[in-house]
Scaffold this motif. Sequence first.
Motif: not given
Length: 183
Positions: A56-61, A94-98, A49-52, A78-85
Amino acid sequence: MSDTPVIRLAHTSQLEEDELDGIRQLLDEAFDGDFGEEDFEHALGGMHALAYGPDGELLAHGSVVQRRVLHLGRALRCGYAEAVAVRPGARRRGLGGAVMAALEEVVARAYALGALSASDEGAALYESRGWTVWGGRIGALSPDGPVRLAEEEGTTYVWVPEGGALPDSAGELWFDWRDGDVL
């Protein structure tokens, strides 16, 4: 132009080399240089999940990768969440939540449960979204046999899609093995 971020979901195989480089740079910045090559490797091979921002700048992943976890004698997908930043200058918008909402949709459609290992800084986000700390033992199935990961107890969170049943949290979760940080 709207301040609403654009969220893109893509499998690792759909990302171009420059996009992967951009993700890596964001993670280095967000984790203040404490995000190693093995950590990055763990984030690959699943859905991102990429938040721009509007420019167009990548702000969250964040990404979700498949792991197998044994619980009460049953192997669960199991869906394991990784590299949330979130990029430091873009936090508290609210980008982390999105990003997590997009990852949770993937988990809900493809996995029995979601799991992640939370930092102290990230725990409040996950708790606010209904993720709960696993109350039982945590371990991994290493090449040399089962290994308890006591340091992961209290920081491993699980999330079950609506309509699913939360496994017995007093039981043990045994994750598949991987190099580097197992969880």
